[in-house]
Design a protein around this motif. Structure first.
Motif, PDB file in Angstrom:
ATOM      1  N   GLY A 112       1.098  -1.861   0.006  1.00 56.20           N
ATOM      2  CA  GLY A 112       0.230   0.215  -0.307  1.00 56.20           C
ATOM      3  C   GLY A 112       0.721   1.124   0.301  1.00 56.20           C
ATOM      4  O   GLY A 112       1.596   1.551  -0.603  1.00 56.20           O
ATOM      5  N   THR A 113       1.074   1.855   0.958  1.00 54.69           N
ATOM      6  CA  THR A 113       1.403   3.098   1.171  1.00 54.69           C
ATOM      7  C   THR A 113       2.923   3.237   2.223  1.00 54.69           C
ATOM      8  O   THR A 113       3.720   4.215   2.420  1.00 54.69           O
ATOM      9  CB  THR A 113       0.529   4.340   1.678  1.00 54.69           C
ATOM     10  N   GLY A 134      -2.503  -7.441   1.115  1.00 53.34           N
ATOM     11  CA  GLY A 134      -2.614  -6.629  -0.011  1.00 53.34           C
ATOM     12  C   GLY A 134      -1.776  -6.386  -0.829  1.00 53.34           C
ATOM     13  O   GLY A 134      -1.909  -7.258  -0.453  1.00 53.34           O
ATOM     14  N   ASN A 135      -2.179  -5.245  -1.153  1.00 53.26           N
ATOM     15  CA  ASN A 135      -1.250  -5.389  -2.488  1.00 53.26           C
ATOM     16  C   ASN A 135       0.426  -4.793  -2.396  1.00 53.26           C
ATOM     17  O   ASN A 135       0.445  -3.772  -1.328  1.00 53.26           O
ATOM     18  CB  ASN A 135      -1.460  -4.195  -3.170  1.00 53.26           C
ATOM     19  N   THR A 158      -1.206  -8.912  -5.269  1.00 54.41           N
ATOM     20  CA  THR A 158      -2.137  -9.036  -4.487  1.00 54.41           C
ATOM     21  C   THR A 158      -2.468 -10.752  -3.615  1.00 54.41           C
ATOM     22  O   THR A 158      -2.651 -11.374  -3.875  1.00 54.41           O
ATOM     23  CB  THR A 158      -3.569  -8.181  -4.380  1.00 54.41           C
ATOM     24  N   ILE A 159      -2.008  -9.991  -2.455  1.00 56.61           N
ATOM     25  CA  ILE A 159      -2.526 -11.317  -0.893  1.00 56.61           C
ATOM     26  C   ILE A 159      -3.590 -11.513  -0.576  1.00 56.61           C
ATOM     27  O   ILE A 159      -3.849 -10.355   0.427  1.00 56.61           O
ATOM     28  CB  ILE A 159      -1.246 -11.485  -0.489  1.00 56.61           C
TER      29      ILE A 159
END
Length: 461
Positions: A112-113, A134-135, A158-159
């Motif tokens: 993510g970020t 997530g990504n 993506t998980i």
């Protein structure tokens, strides 16, 4: 030769020559000369010569940018789903060779970020929950004494968290097409989320773990996923489709040759006396039983008595010359008719695959701190595929141009320099050239450029 025209005694003005690599300060009057990886355009903002696509300017020229990595699952048999509380490993893969010498490697990850760094190519999600999945994407950074090179970020992966409505399809894979009775089979069960385990049902035998011995009375195999806490799977999810076991054979098949080391499989030509070539004879485990003993014999068209080490390995002597056509035969010691021979591999050892040899010469070899050092690894052989450089037996990382340029030398640049020319697996080195950098030089030479030319001074062949 020092290419410097200086009228200091009369006017106090030095006319600076063109340079061949990364630095081009506008106040110096220097321009950029096009080379293999450097363009003739100077970036007025950075005062660096622009590089061709996929190369970036650093202190010693235009270096190849690290390749964009590929972000993959650490276990290729799994899918991008993980059971809550379990772990899943990601791997940041690159096709680049890892550096030697004083160059460090680090891996930057983005979830993510959130950005973080790991010292190795692997990152483990542990434990898996809503905030840790997530990504993901990754990049690779190489850091040397005077440079930093970093790749682009990989494509994202993506998980997801597994839940009671998640679906997956287990599949039996990695089965050979043929096997002997008693040969060892090592199938895998693919398509599972991280966190689940499995066993095999082979014929009427259940709860089997790979590897296991093949029996001709067993006709099919199923992968059965094991239930875990909080997740009881339905039979349609839990069991793979039936897969057919290998066809029974009575003789050794598929003998193969594995060889190393290799930079290229296109051309197996090496320089005399520089490479120990290792050939291994490989027989799939499915082709012999635990009670079978195999012997291996090699033939070499240029060696009447090839010696075998460790049972199945032939080491071509490092003083080998000429063309060597090599094969291997595997034989069952209890049945001499049960034998199979590999295909051939041809290896050539020569001293003239690249000609003429690169040759570094200069006068003088002592320069002042602050000077520019430009070394040209020049050979008229147009078949050379790449160049490399070393200082004091340590690789100057990712410098593949025939020209090496150091923008402003210091005492740390004193040492022995060598360039090498490569044609696939064949590598030949130039002579050593020792460069000495003085801490204090004549003022008019502080911006001088030392050009070390090997043969022709033409930059492009």
């Amino acid at each position: 030769m020092v290419f410097l025209i200086c009228f200091l005694a009369v006017t106090g003005i030095c006319i600076m020559p063109s340079i061949h690599a990364a630095v081009c300060p506008q106040t110096s009057g220097m321009s950029c000369v096009q080379t293999l990886f450097t363009t003739s355009t100077c970036n007025a903002t950075s005062n660096m010569c622009q590089c061709v696509y996929n190369y970036v300017p650093i202190n010693s020229g235009c270096a190849m940018k690290p390749s964009k990595p590929s972000l993959r699952l650490g276990d290729a048999t799994r899918i991008n789903v993980v059971v809550p509380g379990q772990s899943a490993m990601l791997s940041c893969m690159t096709t680049d060779m890892m550096p030697t010498g004083n160059v460090s490697v680090s891996y930057m990850w983005m979830q993510g970020t959130n950005v973080f760094t790991t010292p190795t190519m692997n990152y483990t999600i542990q434990p898996a929950n809503a905030t840790t999945v997530g990504n993901f994407s990754c990049m690779i950074k190489f850091t040397g004494v005077d440079f930093t090179l970093q790749s682009d970020y990989s494509d994202s992966l993506t998980i997801y968290l597994f839940n009671s409505s998640s679906m997956f399809t287990p599949v039996v894979e990695n089965l050979p097409t043929m096997a002997v009775a008693g040969g060892m089979l090592s199938p895998t069960c693919t398509g599972l989320p991280f966190g689940f385990t499995y066993t095999f049902t082979v014929g009427t035998s259940s709860n089997m773990m790979a590897p296991f011995a093949y029996s001709s009375t067993q006709l099919n195999i199923t992968c059965v996923v094991t239930d875990i806490l909080n997740f009881t799977l339905s039979p349609t999810v839990k069991n793979s489709a039936l897969a057919m076991l290998p066809t029974l054979t009575t003789g050794i098949q598929n003998v193969m040759l594995s060889y190393s080391p290799l930079m290229s499989t296109t051309d197996l030509t090496f320089k005399n006396g520089t490479q120990t070539f290792i050939v291994m004879c490989v027989v799939p485990m499915s082709m012999y039983s635990s009670t079978t003993t195999l012997t291996y014999t090699f033939t070499d068209s240029n060696n009447t008595s090839p010696s075998v080490v460790n049972g199945n390995t032939y080491v071509v002597p490092n003083n080998a010359v000429g063309v060597h056509v090599i094969t291997c035969t595997a034989t069952d010691t209890s049945n001499a008719t049960n034998t199979n021979t590999s295909s051939t591999v041809t290896v050539t050892f020569t001293n003239n695959y690249i000609s003429p040899l690169p040759n570094l010469t200069t006068n003088p070899t002592t320069i002042s701190a602050g000077s520019q050092l430009v070394l040209i690894c020049n050979t008229t052989d147009s078949t050379v595929t790449s160049y490399a450089w070393m200082k004091d037996n340590v690789e100057i990382y990712r410098q593949f141009d025939k020209i090496l340029q150091i923008g402003s030398v210091s005492a740390s640049n004193t040492g022995n320099y060598v360039c090498s020319a490569r044609k696939y697996n064949y590598v030949v080195n130039s002579n050593n050239l020792y460069i000495s950098v003085k801490s204090h030089g004549v003022a008019t030479l502080s911006s001088a450029m030392l050009v070390i030319a090997a043969g022709m001074l033409s930059l492009m062949q």
